[in-house]
Design a protein around this motif. Structure first.
Motif, short mmCIF file in Angstrom:
data_model
loop_
_atom_site.label_atom_id
_atom_site.label_comp_id
_atom_site.label_asym_id
_atom_site.label_seq_id
_atom_site.Cartn_x
_atom_site.Cartn_y
_atom_site.Cartn_z
N GLY A 382 37.49 42.81 39.39
CA GLY A 382 37.92 42.79 40.82
C GLY A 382 39.07 43.60 41.38
O GLY A 382 39.65 44.32 40.52
N ARG A 383 39.34 43.73 42.40
CA ARG A 383 40.33 44.49 42.95
C ARG A 383 41.89 44.02 42.61
O ARG A 383 42.00 42.78 42.93
CB ARG A 383 40.44 44.73 44.45
N ALA A 474 49.85 38.41 39.00
CA ALA A 474 48.80 39.34 39.23
C ALA A 474 47.49 38.72 39.17
O ALA A 474 47.20 37.88 38.33
CB ALA A 474 48.74 40.53 37.99
N PHE A 475 46.59 39.09 39.86
CA PHE A 475 45.35 38.57 40.19
C PHE A 475 44.15 39.60 40.59
O PHE A 475 44.72 40.79 40.83
CB PHE A 475 45.02 37.32 40.91
N ALA A 476 42.96 39.41 40.36
CA ALA A 476 41.91 40.04 41.07
C ALA A 476 41.18 39.50 41.91
O ALA A 476 40.77 38.58 41.90
CB ALA A 476 41.14 40.69 39.56
N VAL A 477 40.98 40.26 43.04
CA VAL A 477 40.09 39.51 44.30
C VAL A 477 38.76 40.48 44.53
O VAL A 477 38.97 41.54 44.33
CB VAL A 477 40.77 39.36 45.35
N SER A 478 37.54 39.83 44.65
CA SER A 478 36.51 40.56 44.99
C SER A 478 35.84 39.75 46.14
O SER A 478 35.86 38.65 46.19
CB SER A 478 35.46 40.68 43.65
N TRP A 491 32.71 45.54 45.72
CA TRP A 491 33.56 46.56 44.90
C TRP A 491 34.30 45.98 43.90
O TRP A 491 34.48 44.47 43.67
CB TRP A 491 34.97 47.12 45.96
N SER A 492 34.79 46.53 42.80
CA SER A 492 35.25 45.93 41.71
C SER A 492 35.94 46.92 40.85
O SER A 492 35.57 48.18 40.80
CB SER A 492 34.08 45.50 40.65
#
Length: 503
Positions: A382-383, A474-478, A491-492
């Motif tokens: 993810g973002r 830190a993380f990823a979000v989608s 989006w990724s």
């Protein structure tokens, strides 16, 4: 779901701007409890110090003020921001050191304050010896009439010795126990120590050559679980946790601030007897005060406290017995409250004596997340984004009419970190673990996600709060907005963790 040296010279930095007032910025090792001021002023800190504090003084009002802590590599390690700040308001923030990433990152740091178009910056140092003995995590559990302390890390040897200490408000670190490992490997040490009372502690490993590791913190919370101080199903958010950026240090270090998004009633976290203190107070941005508050005696040596309540809106009387979940008062912004929404929030903490000013103790909410699994998590997709502990990250997502579903997901790759996901609909409906849980995967899941079918059209807000970790998490979000009879829009990208300063 909870620090001593002599007085040094005042070190400050002032950057005047014609026609716009000025900022005065000082740093120190302690905060004065009786007034808005720092003690032990210094620009030199040690890795074993509890925290570094910064105090910004503004001669004129400002729309927004931000104080940022910048590590030797130039990364913002922590920040605090206030909105609609009046002149001479009390603006103090902390950078925890002992047991935190900052304490293990020696070198030249900066603290920077920005108020509208004004900026003031100050350099300070954190001194610490680099050693091959490093504690990654510390955990404790009762075993008979003792506690078993388990440390994970690197550089442990058969001759390593473990020291356990507790911080006192007047005497620095008080050492309580020293123990040889009962089991030991290169990466794990287990020791047995005398039973510890509820509180916060540090562990240090001393190697055979006399070098010592940086401290690692661990807490022993009360065994009694407390309910969140808000009615079930209402939209509230945790705006500050223990060791927060704005005010949770010294005697209130194990407190929680919880702000309403929907709802207004504050409820009892446990049953007990009420002691009400409606002092008729309004906001005091220049004075650190609890404002109007209620204390509850739970009859077992523990007391819970509810601060910043609205005057004239108490729903219980002095001496009244209340049950867990019973309404106590209307949330307010009395006392020291600055921030979004006029500063409305309830401050809660637990003590072992009746006074609200007594030392707080660690406690857990019975709605709190289960311990994160230590199993390897899948690589987050993810973002990329990041958020400090007790701070918020957010972005807006447009959902058009006729959308079949909205799916939002967050993921992170460090098992010791913890994040919360929240959604707010265009109409103000709050989706979260203490709000509407429709389509929620649950707080114990990784990744954590919401799937909302037939979502309300308009602008949605995605919010992520840092709950546990060190530095910027830190993380990823989608997000996926799926139209009826149409392919998903999404989006990724691969996650990028923040750079780590190395000396």
């Amino acid at each position: 779901m909870i620090r001593s040296v002599g007085l040094l010279a005042v070190v400050c930095c002032t950057l005047p701007v014609s026609g716009a007032g000025d900022i005065r910025l000082v740093t120190g090792r302690a905060v004065r409890e009786d007034r808005c001021a720092l003690g032990q002023l210094s620009a030199q800190f040690r890795s074993e110090d509890a925290a570094a504090f910064a105090h910004a003084s503004l001669s004129q009002a400002a729309g927004q003020v931000k104080i940022e802590w910048i590590d030797p590599g130039g990364t913002v390690a922590a920040a605090a921001a206030w909105e609609s700040v009046p002149a001479n308001a009390c603006l103090i923030t902390q950078l925890p050191l002992a047991g935190y990433t900052a304490g293990r990152t020696p070198g030249a740091w900066k603290v920077r304050v920005t108020a509208d178009l004004l900026t003031s910056e100050k350099t300070f140092r954190i001194d610490g010896r680099l050693t091959t003995t490093v504690i990654g995590t510390a955990s404790v559990k009762p075993v008979g009439n003792q506690h078993e302390l388990t440390l994970s890390g690197t550089g442990f040897t058969a001759s390593s010795v473990v020291h356990v200490a507790r911080f006192t408000q007047t005497g620095g670190w008080q050492y309580l126990a020293v123990a040889l490992p009962s089991t030991q490997s290169d990466s794990t040490i287990t020791v047995r120590i005398p039973a510890l009372s509820t509180g916060e502690y540090i562990a240090i490993v001393r190697a055979a050559d006399g070098t010592v590791s940086a401290p690692a913190r661990f807490v022993i919370a009360t065994a009694r679980a407390y309910q969140l101080p808000v009615p079930p199903g209402e939209g509230w958010v945790i705006s500050q946790g223990p060791h927060g950026s704005f005010s949770h240090w010294n005697r209130s270090e194990h407190a929680w601030d919880i702000a309403p998004r929907q709802g207004r009633y504050v409820v009892a976290m446990r049953a007990g007897t009420v002691h009400s203190h409606d002092l008729g107070m309004g906001r005091t941005p220049h004075l650190r005060s609890c404002g109007n508050y209620i204390s509850i005696d739970h009859g077992d040596g523990e007391y819970s406290h509810y601060a910043h309540l609205a005057t004239g809106r108490f729903l219980v009387r002095d001496g009244q017995h209340v049950e867990q979940g019973q309404r106590l008062a209307i949330v307010g912004n009395s006392g020291y409250t600055l921030g979004a929404g006029g500063g409305h929030h309830v401050h809660v903490h637990v003590t072992r004596s009746p006074a609200i000013s007594a030392q707080s103790i660690p406690f857990e909410f019975n709605e709190e997340r289960k311990e994160a699994t230590t199993a390897a998590a899948p690589s987050p997709k993810g973002r990329p984004a990041s958020v400090p502990v007790a701070q918020w990250w957010s972005e807006l997502v447009w959902v058009p009419s006729g959308t079949a579903s909205l799916k939002v997901e967050i993921a992170w790759d460090q098992a010791a970190d913890d994040l919360d996901l929240h959604l707010t609909s265009p109409g103000g409906r709050h989706y979260g673990w203490y709000g509407d849980r429709t389509g929620y995967s649950g707080r114990e899941t990784r990744p954590e996600q919401f799937t909302i079918t037939a979502p309300e059209p308009g602008t949605w807000r995605i919010s992520v709060q840092g709950m546990r970790g060190e530095g910027a998490i830190a993380f990823a979000v989608s997000s996926v907005v799926e139209r009826k009879a149409a392919p998903a829009v999404h989006w990724s990208s691969r996650i990028r963790r923040p750079p780590v300063a190395r000396n």
